[in-house]
Design a protein around this motif. Structure first.
Motif, PDB file in Angstrom:
ATOM      1  N   PHE A  74       0.823  -1.208   0.000  1.00 27.54           N
ATOM      2  CA  PHE A  74       0.000   0.000   0.000  1.00 27.54           C
ATOM      3  C   PHE A  74       0.861   1.264   0.000  1.00 27.54           C
ATOM      4  CE2 PHE A  74      -4.438  -1.311   1.513  1.00 27.54           C
ATOM      5  CZ  PHE A  74      -4.307  -2.588   1.007  1.00 27.54           C
ATOM      6  N   GLU A  75       2.193   1.082   0.123  1.00 23.75           N
ATOM      7  CA  GLU A  75       3.058   2.250   0.248  1.00 23.75           C
ATOM      8  C   GLU A  75       4.434   1.874  -0.292  1.00 23.75           C
ATOM      9  OE1 GLU A  75       5.525   5.399   2.144  1.00 23.75           O
ATOM     10  OE2 GLU A  75       5.811   3.242   2.114  1.00 23.75           O
ATOM     11  N   LYS A  76       5.165   2.893  -0.796  1.00 23.65           N
ATOM     12  CA  LYS A  76       6.406   2.616  -1.541  1.00 23.65           C
ATOM     13  C   LYS A  76       7.499   1.941  -0.704  1.00 23.65           C
ATOM     14  CE  LYS A  76       7.439   6.461  -3.561  1.00 23.65           C
ATOM     15  NZ  LYS A  76       7.973   7.595  -4.316  1.00 23.65           N
ATOM     16  N   ILE A  77       7.874   2.548   0.427  1.00 22.85           N
ATOM     17  CA  ILE A  77       9.009   1.934   1.147  1.00 22.85           C
ATOM     18  C   ILE A  77       8.604   0.675   1.913  1.00 22.85           C
ATOM     19  CG2 ILE A  77      10.540   3.937   1.282  1.00 22.85           C
ATOM     20  CD1 ILE A  77       9.660   4.189   4.256  1.00 22.85           C
ATOM     21  N   GLU A  78       7.296   0.513   2.130  1.00 23.86           N
ATOM     22  CA  GLU A  78       6.883  -0.762   2.735  1.00 23.86           C
ATOM     23  C   GLU A  78       7.135  -1.904   1.750  1.00 23.86           C
ATOM     24  OE1 GLU A  78       6.391  -0.981   5.976  1.00 23.86           O
ATOM     25  OE2 GLU A  78       6.770   1.164   5.867  1.00 23.86           O
ATOM     26  N   ALA A  79       6.991  -1.610   0.450  1.00 21.79           N
ATOM     27  CA  ALA A  79       7.315  -2.611  -0.582  1.00 21.79           C
ATOM     28  C   ALA A  79       8.783  -3.010  -0.463  1.00 21.79           C
ATOM     29  CB  ALA A  79       7.027  -2.033  -1.963  1.00 21.79           C
ATOM     30  N   ALA A  80       9.637  -2.007  -0.309  1.00 25.41           N
ATOM     31  CA  ALA A  80      11.072  -2.276  -0.210  1.00 25.41           C
ATOM     32  C   ALA A  80      11.409  -3.055   1.064  1.00 25.41           C
ATOM     33  CB  ALA A  80      11.834  -0.961  -0.240  1.00 25.41           C
ATOM     34  N   ARG A  81      10.683  -2.741   2.140  1.00 26.68           N
ATOM     35  CA  ARG A  81      10.952  -3.389   3.425  1.00 26.68           C
ATOM     36  C   ARG A  81      10.683  -4.889   3.360  1.00 26.68           C
ATOM     37  NH1 ARG A  81      11.086  -0.354   7.586  1.00 26.68           N
ATOM     38  NH2 ARG A  81       9.467   1.068   6.893  1.00 26.68           N
ATOM     39  N   TYR A  82       9.636  -5.263   2.613  1.00 26.20           N
ATOM     40  CA  TYR A  82       9.214  -6.666   2.623  1.00 26.20           C
ATOM     41  C   TYR A  82       9.590  -7.436   1.368  1.00 26.20           C
ATOM     42  CZ  TYR A  82       6.618  -5.580   6.856  1.00 26.20           C
ATOM     43  OH  TYR A  82       6.283  -5.214   8.132  1.00 26.20           O
ATOM     44  N   VAL A  83      10.340  -6.789   0.432  1.00 26.14           N
ATOM     45  CA  VAL A  83      10.604  -7.455  -0.850  1.00 26.14           C
ATOM     46  C   VAL A  83      11.446  -8.718  -0.657  1.00 26.14           C
ATOM     47  CG1 VAL A  83      12.708  -6.213  -1.541  1.00 26.14           C
ATOM     48  CG2 VAL A  83      11.064  -6.953  -3.291  1.00 26.14           C
ATOM     49  N   ARG A  84      12.148  -8.814   0.465  1.00 23.34           N
ATOM     50  CA  ARG A  84      12.926 -10.032   0.731  1.00 23.34           C
ATOM     51  C   ARG A  84      12.013 -11.258   0.906  1.00 23.34           C
ATOM     52  NH1 ARG A  84      16.830  -9.942   4.091  1.00 23.34           N
ATOM     53  NH2 ARG A  84      16.573 -12.036   4.912  1.00 23.34           N
ATOM     54  N   ASN A  85      10.755 -11.033   1.158  1.00 19.21           N
ATOM     55  CA  ASN A  85       9.821 -12.154   1.278  1.00 19.21           C
ATOM     56  C   ASN A  85       9.367 -12.694  -0.083  1.00 19.21           C
ATOM     57  OD1 ASN A  85       9.579 -10.589   3.888  1.00 19.21           O
ATOM     58  ND2 ASN A  85       8.357 -12.386   4.386  1.00 19.21           N
ATOM     59  N   LEU A  86       9.678 -11.933  -1.162  1.00 19.90           N
ATOM     60  CA  LEU A  86       9.176 -12.309  -2.487  1.00 19.90           C
ATOM     61  C   LEU A  86       9.945 -13.505  -3.057  1.00 19.90           C
ATOM     62  CD1 LEU A  86       7.014 -11.111  -4.447  1.00 19.90           C
ATOM     63  CD2 LEU A  86       8.911 -10.012  -5.668  1.00 19.90           C
ATOM     64  N   LYS A  87       9.192 -14.395  -3.714  1.00 20.18           N
ATOM     65  CA  LYS A  87       9.809 -15.504  -4.447  1.00 20.18           C
ATOM     66  C   LYS A  87      10.586 -14.939  -5.625  1.00 20.18           C
ATOM     67  CE  LYS A  87       6.888 -19.561  -4.009  1.00 20.18           C
ATOM     68  NZ  LYS A  87       5.661 -20.164  -4.488  1.00 20.18           N
ATOM     69  N   LYS A  88      11.540 -15.703  -6.115  1.00 23.36           N
ATOM     70  CA  LYS A  88      12.366 -15.214  -7.230  1.00 23.36           C
ATOM     71  C   LYS A  88      11.500 -14.825  -8.438  1.00 23.36           C
ATOM     72  CE  LYS A  88      17.008 -15.968  -8.810  1.00 23.36           C
ATOM     73  NZ  LYS A  88      17.058 -15.770 -10.224  1.00 23.36           N
ATOM     74  N   ASP A  89      10.491 -15.622  -8.746  1.00 24.92           N
ATOM     75  CA  ASP A  89       9.630 -15.283  -9.887  1.00 24.92           C
ATOM     76  C   ASP A  89       8.294 -14.687  -9.429  1.00 24.92           C
ATOM     77  OD1 ASP A  89       8.740 -17.528  -8.666  1.00 24.92           O
ATOM     78  OD2 ASP A  89       8.394 -18.699 -10.490  1.00 24.92           O
TER      79      ASP A  89
END
Lengths: 189, 582
Positions: A74-89
């Motif tokens: 919902f917010e730009k830096i929150e995306a960056a904070r949690y991007v480590r949770n994202l799968k490679k694809d």
């Protein structure tokens, strides 16, 4: 196979309705579902995260590093904070809204200027979307959450009508029209 | 019927289906929603009590009279209620009692990480521990069966992840249960002469409950597929992480009853699997039990005693493959929780920080006053400790501290356990200044009514404690009321009360801005022609105000028009009328 969706943002932004909508939709589809969020102190303007997991049988209620198929931020830096949770694809859908955290407000930290470009440069699948503008177009800035759900729905192999039906079940009658419009705007963005 | 429910709602449903007729609780994350969901039923009684001890004793009274009852609290609440808990173990019950206690590993919203399972062992009360919402519902019902069959209260232990995770549950029907009340002094009057007769009963009961634990279906063995040379004993949310990491490949002893623990079942499991790992969050309770009965296990040597687990904790401990992780180079600023835009606490904190006053704090939203830029607090310990603590602080500090120290406590926390501290101040006469931050609600836990609000848990009119009258009747002569949106008034009154040579109370009164009946005013805006960029308003820490291109700007989606920033600005740059652009 269990699928993992994370919804992240700032306490008070309305992620609860988004997870309620997903929960409703996925239960109606016959999946085993777990939705996990933390209540309490973090809801006072802090960084908040909700985990939604579905499949034939779901055990853990949480999503760990490298496990999320989708992150909806919902917010730009929150995306960056949690991007480590994202799968490679995996794919991260980012509302480009900027909400300054207190360290930025009082000048002890700087809000990163171009985090979306950095994420894209790292090879991350990023959908950046001005959900606030689309929500206002739909009739309420509070409909950001449903705009983002509309965008997420594009990647689901599930008829749009089922999402609309879930919206009708989760939203107060007087807000159904605004939210349906917000969903369409997100879906078609 | 199947529903997606958070664990707490499932507990509420289980209590309801079991015929629970009375619930008395004090709110506390992550336990609050049990009582809130239960309150939606019209055919059962439900209340917020002033504190957990009162709540537990009310539940005891209901069960004594013959109606199934419950009380719900967070882990630290059980400390407050420990007094009745230990003796209710001796009296046992008439109708069943379930005590729901929710731990908070990882301290998402708590001041410590204590493990409630110690209480079950110490008080010799059986404890059930569900691992998802369906078990939460089923175990709540089972708890009443155990309570009445074994003549004991039963503890139902939740943790944050089980309490606040939604999973699918099957909803059932309610069953009414009523027991006859008969006077029974030997059982219910715990004088030494009677209690000494009850203690052997308690010990005997534990033996019977251990027998029960050996064969109860809530303690079950799940066979693995021979691909591992070890087995795992686990419970609660850790069970889910084990299953996530291993699927059905590993043999698991899943414990649903955590006190008393089985002996033969564990020995048999260990004999079958060989090497045994115990995976439990926080303290080594199951691990210690295994060692005590002569079963060698691996526990806290491999799994942390701190915080929450996840599937990652298990995967790392067993060297399972790491997942690829995206890492960014940019530092991401932290986003701590903070007081809301227009929060009435902020004005009072600004005045206290500005005057460099020592502030002993308490538990609630206003603990957030400790954060920058206000940095207004010196101490936070537990519910009510600000008021008791300032008395000791001033007795020790004398004139050196009396005129520059205050304590702050919310209305609900004052009702919970601040009032007894104030009685001590009045009785033993310390020259202390107590500030009650009265925002007319229990804020941090999500807006629960309390004895000062005049409304019940269902929102119906209820008795209302008048704080001014209460303080006067205790013996505090100087009781003042201020509006925290008025900085000049707050500063003047705080200085006056600090300079007095007697105990005093300042009630800083304004309702929480998040309350539905509090209507926001029009947002302010900063006139860029007047703002000189002095940043005085930034010292206030309002999330609506940020600094862009050399002057302050107000976020009109957050601002509620409280107008306190306008009192800080030396150049009158905050204006209420936004100019119309055409």
């Amino acid at each position: 196979m269990t699928k993992n969706i994370m919804i992240v943002g700032v306490g008070g932004q309305g992620s609860l309705l988004a997870s309620k909508l997903l929960g409703r939709l996925l239960v109606d589809e016959g999946y085993d579902v777990k939705v996990s969020e933390v209540h309490g102190m973090s809801q006072r303007g802090g960084s908040v995260v909700t985990y939604v997991r579905f499949g034939d049988k779901v055990y853990s209620p949480v999503i760990e590093d490298g496990e999320a198929d989708f992150i909806v931020s919902f917010e730009k830096i929150e995306a960056a904070r949690y991007v480590r949770n994202l799968k490679k694809d995996g794919r991260i859908i980012v509302n480009t809204q900027q909400i300054d955290p207190m360290p930025v407000i009082i000048g002890s930290a700087v809000y990163p200027s171009d985090i979306i470009t950095e994420m894209k440069a790292k090879g991350i699948n990023v959908d950046d979307i001005d959900a606030l503008a689309l929500a206002n177009e739909a009739g309420s800035s509070k409909a950001c959450n449903i705009v983002l759900m509309g965008r997420l729905a594009k990647y689901f192999d599930m008829p749009k009508e089922k999402w609309i039906a879930a919206i009708e079940k989760c939203v107060k009658p007087q807000f159904i029209e605004i939210n349906k419009k917000a969903f369409e705007l997100g879906y078609n963005s | 019927m199947k529903e997606l429910l958070i664990g707490n709602a499932a507990v509420a449903r289980g209590l309801y289906e079991a015929g629970c007729a009375v619930i008395s609780s004090y709110p506390g994350t992550p336990s609050t929603e049990i009582t809130e969901f239960f309150a939606k039923n019209d055919d059962a009684y439900c209340e917020w009590a002033p504190n957990e001890k009162v709540a537990m004793e009310a539940a005891f009274g209901s069960a004594l009279r013959g109606k199934r009852s419950a009380c719900c609290m967070k882990h630290v609440g059980l400390n407050v209620a420990a007094d009745p808990l230990f003796t209710m173990s001796y009296t046992g019950v008439n109708a069943g009692i379930v005590i729901c206690v929710a731990d908070d590993p990882g301290m998402h919203s708590s001041q410590n990480e204590q493990d409630s399972r110690h209480y079950a062992i110490a008080s010799k009360i059986p404890m059930l521990e569900p691992s998802d919402s369906q078990e939460a519902l089923d175990f709540a019902k089972l708890a009443y069966e155990i309570s009445e069959q074994f003549d004991t209260p039963v503890l139902l232990k939740m943790c944050t992840r089980v309490a606040h995770s939604q999973s699918i549950v099957e909803i059932g029907e309610r069953k009414e249960v009523t027991k006859e009340y008969t006077k029974n002094p030997h059982k219910y009057i715990m004088t030494p002469g009677n209690a000494i007769q009850r203690h052997p009963f308690v010990e005997e009961r534990t033996k019977k409950l251990t027998e029960y634990a050996e064969t109860s279906p809530v303690n079950r063995i799940e066979d693995g597929d021979d691909s591992h040379d070890f087995g795992i004993i686990t419970s609660s949310t850790s069970y889910q992480y084990v299953k996530e990491a291993f699927g059905d490949s590993v043999a698991v002893l899943k414990l649903g009853m955590i006190n008393p623990l089985p002996v033969k079942l564990i020995k048999d499991f260990a004999a079958k699997v060989g090497k045994v790992y115990v995976i439990e969050e926080l303290d080594p309770i199951v691990e210690t039990h295994c060692r005590n009965i002569g079963v060698d296990v691996i526990g806290k040597d491999k799994f942390s005693i701190l915080g929450e687990f996840s599937q990652k904790s298990i995967e790392q401990a067993f060297d399972m493959a790491d997942k690829t992780v995206f890492a960014l180079d940019t530092d991401i600023p932290v986003r701590p929780p903070m007081m809301c835009s227009g929060c009435p606490h902020r004005g009072m904190y600004y005045v206290l920080a500005k005057n460099k006053i020592t502030v002993l704090g308490d538990i609630g939203c206003y603990t957030l006053g400790a954060a920058p830029p206000l940095n207004a607090l010196d101490m936070t310990l537990c519910m009510g400790a600000s008021v008791s603590g300032i008395h000791g602080f001033n007795k020790a500090g004398g004139e050196e501290t009396e005129n520059k120290t205050v304590c702050v406590i919310g209305d609900s926390t004052f009702m919970h356990s601040g009032v007894t501290g104030l009685i001590n101040i009045a009785y033993n006469q310390s020259n202390s200044t107590v500030i009650i931050l009265d925002n007319s609600i229990t804020g941090m836990t999500g807006h629960q009514q309390n004895p000062t609000t005049g409304y019940s848990i269902k929102g119906d009119p209820a008795g209302k404690v008048n704080l001014e009258d209460l303080c006067h009747s205790i013996g505090i002569n100087s009781v003042r009321v201020v509006d925290p949106y008025n900085l000049e008034e707050c500063e003047r009154v705080v200085k006056e009360e600090l300079s007095k040579n007697e105990p005093s109370v300042i009630i800083s009164r304004r309702p929480c801005v998040l309350l539905k009946y509090v209507k926001p005013k029009k947002p302010l805006w900063v006139n860029p022609d007047k703002c000189r960029g002095c940043k005085k308003c930034m010292k206030f820490g309002c999330p609506s105000i940020s600094f862009r291109d050399g002057h302050a700007v107000v976020d009109d989606t957050l601002c509620v028009g409280c107008g306190v920033c306008a009192q800080l600005c030396p150049f009158d740059a905050f204006e209420s009328e936004v100019p119309v652009n055409d």
